[in-house]
Design a protein around this motif. Structure first.
Motif, PDB file in Angstrom:
ATOM      1  N   VAL B  41       6.918  13.676 -11.134  1.00 14.92           N
ATOM      2  CA  VAL B  41       7.560  12.396 -10.465  1.00 14.92           C
ATOM      3  C   VAL B  41       7.126  11.243 -10.737  1.00 14.92           C
ATOM      4  CG1 VAL B  41       7.807  14.045  -8.257  1.00 14.92           C
ATOM      5  CG2 VAL B  41       5.218  13.160  -8.699  1.00 14.92           C
ATOM      6  N   GLY B  42       6.689  11.139 -11.783  1.00 16.62           N
ATOM      7  CA  GLY B  42       6.652   9.687 -12.416  1.00 16.62           C
ATOM      8  C   GLY B  42       5.466   8.977 -12.168  1.00 16.62           C
ATOM      9  N   ILE B  43       4.224   9.368 -11.681  1.00 19.97           N
ATOM     10  CA  ILE B  43       3.124   8.993 -11.171  1.00 19.97           C
ATOM     11  C   ILE B  43       1.950   9.090 -12.409  1.00 19.97           C
ATOM     12  CG2 ILE B  43       1.099   8.726  -9.586  1.00 19.97           C
ATOM     13  CD1 ILE B  43       3.013  10.461  -7.533  1.00 19.97           C
ATOM     14  N   ASP B  44       1.729   7.713 -12.682  1.00 22.39           N
ATOM     15  CA  ASP B  44       0.755   7.846 -13.900  1.00 22.39           C
ATOM     16  C   ASP B  44      -0.791   7.529 -13.643  1.00 22.39           C
ATOM     17  OD1 ASP B  44       2.205   4.895 -15.662  1.00 22.39           O
ATOM     18  OD2 ASP B  44       1.213   5.438 -13.625  1.00 22.39           O
ATOM     19  N   ASP B  45      -1.045   7.410 -12.367  1.00 23.44           N
ATOM     20  CA  ASP B  45      -2.390   7.085 -11.594  1.00 23.44           C
ATOM     21  C   ASP B  45      -3.254   8.418 -12.000  1.00 23.44           C
ATOM     22  OD1 ASP B  45      -4.696   6.384 -10.697  1.00 23.44           O
ATOM     23  OD2 ASP B  45      -3.673   6.320  -8.726  1.00 23.44           O
ATOM     24  N   LEU B  46      -3.902   8.404 -12.930  1.00 21.55           N
ATOM     25  CA  LEU B  46      -4.949   9.487 -13.106  1.00 21.55           C
ATOM     26  C   LEU B  46      -6.142   9.423 -12.428  1.00 21.55           C
ATOM     27  CD1 LEU B  46      -4.243   9.896 -17.111  1.00 21.55           C
ATOM     28  CD2 LEU B  46      -3.199  11.354 -14.877  1.00 21.55           C
ATOM     29  N   ALA B  47      -6.372   8.339 -11.760  1.00 18.17           N
ATOM     30  CA  ALA B  47      -7.701   8.213 -11.054  1.00 18.17           C
ATOM     31  C   ALA B  47      -7.655   9.002  -9.992  1.00 18.17           C
ATOM     32  CB  ALA B  47      -7.751   6.847 -10.729  1.00 18.17           C
ATOM     33  N   GLY B  48      -8.639  10.104  -9.745  1.00 19.53           N
ATOM     34  CA  GLY B  48      -8.653  10.881  -8.174  1.00 19.53           C
ATOM     35  C   GLY B  48      -7.723  12.019  -8.430  1.00 19.53           C
ATOM     36  N   VAL B  49      -8.403  12.817  -7.735  1.00 17.95           N
ATOM     37  CA  VAL B  49      -7.434  14.240  -7.608  1.00 17.95           C
ATOM     38  C   VAL B  49      -6.459  14.058  -6.937  1.00 17.95           C
ATOM     39  CG1 VAL B  49      -7.757  16.759  -6.982  1.00 17.95           C
ATOM     40  CG2 VAL B  49      -9.709  15.483  -8.271  1.00 17.95           C
ATOM     41  N   GLU B  50      -6.637  13.279  -5.881  1.00 16.84           N
ATOM     42  CA  GLU B  50      -5.426  13.104  -4.989  1.00 16.84           C
ATOM     43  C   GLU B  50      -4.052  12.972  -5.604  1.00 16.84           C
ATOM     44  OE1 GLU B  50      -6.991  14.376  -1.725  1.00 16.84           O
ATOM     45  OE2 GLU B  50      -5.101  13.413  -1.366  1.00 16.84           O
ATOM     46  N   SER B  51      -4.033  12.033  -6.567  1.00 17.28           N
ATOM     47  CA  SER B  51      -2.884  11.774  -7.113  1.00 17.28           C
ATOM     48  C   SER B  51      -2.131  12.814  -7.882  1.00 17.28           C
ATOM     49  CB  SER B  51      -2.910  10.591  -7.813  1.00 17.28           C
ATOM     50  OG  SER B  51      -3.682  10.758  -8.849  1.00 17.28           O
ATOM     51  N   LYS B  52      -2.848  13.715  -8.157  1.00 19.90           N
ATOM     52  CA  LYS B  52      -2.511  14.941  -8.849  1.00 19.90           C
ATOM     53  C   LYS B  52      -1.950  16.063  -8.086  1.00 19.90           C
ATOM     54  CE  LYS B  52      -6.039  14.381 -12.254  1.00 19.90           C
ATOM     55  NZ  LYS B  52      -6.803  14.710 -13.374  1.00 19.90           N
ATOM     56  N   ARG B  53      -1.960  16.015  -7.019  1.00 18.87           N
ATOM     57  CA  ARG B  53      -1.801  17.192  -5.933  1.00 18.87           C
ATOM     58  C   ARG B  53      -0.486  17.403  -6.391  1.00 18.87           C
ATOM     59  NH1 ARG B  53      -3.752  16.656  -0.225  1.00 18.87           N
ATOM     60  NH2 ARG B  53      -5.676  17.113  -1.155  1.00 18.87           N
ATOM     61  N   ASN B  54      -0.070  18.710  -6.381  1.00 26.53           N
ATOM     62  CA  ASN B  54       1.136  19.332  -6.833  1.00 26.53           C
ATOM     63  C   ASN B  54       2.102  19.069  -5.216  1.00 26.53           C
ATOM     64  OD1 ASN B  54       0.447  19.701  -9.149  1.00 26.53           O
ATOM     65  ND2 ASN B  54       0.041  21.950  -9.019  1.00 26.53           N
ATOM     66  N   THR B  55       3.153  19.120  -5.691  1.00 26.24           N
ATOM     67  CA  THR B  55       4.225  19.174  -4.321  1.00 26.24           C
ATOM     68  C   THR B  55       5.215  20.217  -4.930  1.00 26.24           C
ATOM     69  OG1 THR B  55       4.298  16.588  -4.465  1.00 26.24           O
ATOM     70  CG2 THR B  55       5.852  17.669  -3.275  1.00 26.24           C
ATOM     71  N   THR B  56       5.660  21.100  -3.886  1.00 26.16           N
ATOM     72  CA  THR B  56       6.410  22.155  -4.150  1.00 26.16           C
ATOM     73  C   THR B  56       7.911  21.938  -3.501  1.00 26.16           C
ATOM     74  OG1 THR B  56       4.591  23.653  -3.808  1.00 26.16           O
ATOM     75  CG2 THR B  56       6.936  24.504  -3.807  1.00 26.16           C
ATOM     76  N   VAL B  57       8.846  22.097  -4.297  1.00 24.20           N
ATOM     77  CA  VAL B  57      10.313  21.765  -3.628  1.00 24.20           C
ATOM     78  C   VAL B  57      10.983  23.246  -3.986  1.00 24.20           C
ATOM     79  CG1 VAL B  57      10.917  19.497  -4.065  1.00 24.20           C
ATOM     80  CG2 VAL B  57      11.088  20.992  -5.946  1.00 24.20           C
ATOM     81  N   ALA B  58      11.734  23.400  -2.658  1.00 24.58           N
ATOM     82  CA  ALA B  58      12.316  24.897  -2.613  1.00 24.58           C
ATOM     83  C   ALA B  58      14.052  24.478  -2.680  1.00 24.58           C
ATOM     84  CB  ALA B  58      12.054  25.574  -1.348  1.00 24.58           C
ATOM     85  N   LEU B  59      14.543  25.549  -3.425  1.00 26.00           N
ATOM     86  CA  LEU B  59      16.139  25.575  -3.526  1.00 26.00           C
ATOM     87  C   LEU B  59      16.433  26.885  -3.425  1.00 26.00           C
ATOM     88  CD1 LEU B  59      16.840  25.577  -7.306  1.00 26.00           C
ATOM     89  CD2 LEU B  59      15.485  23.593  -6.651  1.00 26.00           C
ATOM     90  N   ASP B  60      17.693  26.682  -2.614  1.00 30.68           N
ATOM     91  CA  ASP B  60      18.303  27.958  -2.275  1.00 30.68           C
ATOM     92  C   ASP B  60      19.451  28.090  -3.145  1.00 30.68           C
ATOM     93  OD1 ASP B  60      16.518  28.547  -0.147  1.00 30.68           O
ATOM     94  OD2 ASP B  60      17.954  27.234   1.197  1.00 30.68           O
ATOM     95  N   PHE B  61      19.824  29.512  -3.537  1.00 31.38           N
ATOM     96  CA  PHE B  61      21.139  29.610  -4.327  1.00 31.38           C
ATOM     97  C   PHE B  61      21.618  30.852  -4.136  1.00 31.38           C
ATOM     98  CE2 PHE B  61      19.147  32.898  -7.364  1.00 31.38           C
ATOM     99  CZ  PHE B  61      17.980  32.719  -7.042  1.00 31.38           C
ATOM    100  N   GLY B  62      22.873  31.147  -4.464  1.00 35.62           N
ATOM    101  CA  GLY B  62      23.654  32.469  -4.454  1.00 35.62           C
ATOM    102  C   GLY B  62      24.215  32.630  -5.617  1.00 35.62           C
TER     103      GLY B  62
END
Lengths: 114, 183
Positions: B41-62
């Motif tokens: 997601v383009g965040i390059d702040d490597l200080a601290g674990v908080e900024s490296k927390r993963n985000t999950t996106v879901a997508l539906d398909f058929g």
């Protein structure tokens, strides 16, 4: 977001799970829609998850479908598919989705006949 | 050769993307997920674990089987507009996109229109009638969404299989019309 997704990944780093790989091979062009099929091989030596993947592919399955059935993220699914392709357990259809005229005409006819 | 074809179903949050996928898919829509690390997601702040927390996106398909060796996949975009790298993955090599529109909240589909327009990806705008009679005329909707004159605008009910099918047909026709005929 969804309970139960990728529990294993939260405990074991991805690179440990998939033979030291965190990404598919550089030349890999696997798309979310790329379909793969199991080749006639003995899957008994595969790790359980790889074996499940292999067995899912007795029919053509896309990377997206495998990801949904195995509850793995897309990227980690691509890594596992890529490893099995490299080892000959799977074969791949057209790697890239098709957008040519002839294919579009087929799709149009198919939709009209639904 | 076994081939797959992709169509992207886009539109703002709550415009009926999963409903449309479900009404025409031959399987119950499936959900896949992608984990976005801070890098994606383009965040390059490597200080601290908080900024490296993963985000999950879901997508539906058929899926819709077209022939023995051609399968059409319909991918709904994630509800959140900001995960553009997922949109890039879905759009790469796609036939095009249907941008669903809720006329009560036209602005929610604006980002999708803009995305496909900028990249030259064929798309049709589909006003989802599920939300009731559209109080606007076609020119009003076109103007509000800033649709180019060549972009088809269709009216559909995403719950209805035939109606969703017609929107897909219109998209494929539109995509075909943009491919130069072979001499």
């Amino acid at each position: 977001m969804t309970d139960g997704w990728d529990d294993a990944e939260s405990l074991v780093p991805l690179y440990v799970q998939v033979k030291g790989r965190a990404l598919p091979r550089a030349q890999s062009t696997l798309d979310i829609s790329t379909q793969v099929l199991a080749m006639p091989m003995d899957p008994s030596r595969l790790e359980p998850e790889a074996r499940r993947l292999y067995e899912l592919c007795y029919r053509w399955q896309s990377v997206a479908e495998i990801s949904a059935h195995l509850r793995r993220t897309l990227t980690s699914t691509k890594v596992l598919v890529d490893v099995l392709l490299e080892e000959g357990y799977l074969t791949v259809g057209a790697e890239r989705p098709m957008e040519q005229r002839e294919t579009l005409q087929l799709v149009l006819d198919g939709l009209l006949n639904l | 050769m076994h081939r797959s074809v992709k169509i992207v179903i886009a539109g703002g949050f709550g415009t009926g993307k999963t409903t449309l996928v479900g009404s025409v898919s031959e399987i119950e829509p499936l959900t896949t997920e992608e984990t976005l690390t801070s890098a994606s997601v383009g965040i390059d702040d490597l200080a601290g674990v908080e900024s490296k927390r993963n985000t999950t996106v879901a997508l539906d398909f058929g899926r819709i089987t077209i022939t023995d060796d051609v399968v059409l996949y319909l991918f709904g975009t994630p509800g959140q507009d900001r995960f553009w790298f997922i949109w890039d993955e879905l759009s790469r090599g796609a036939v095009g996109a249907i941008v669903l529109v809720d006329t009560r909240r036209l602005a929610t589909s604006f980002a999708a229109v803009d995305y496909f327009e900028r990249r030259g990806i064929p798309f049709v705008a589909a006003v989802n009638r599920f939300f009731g009679e559209c109080p606007y005329t076609e020119p009003e909707v076109r103007e509000a969404l800033e649709l180019g004159p060549d972009v088809p605008l269709v009216w559909c009910d995403a719950r209805d299989r035939e109606s969703s099918k017609q929107a897909l047909v219109r998209l494929v026709q539109h995509a075909l019309s943009r491919i130069p005929a072979v001499a």
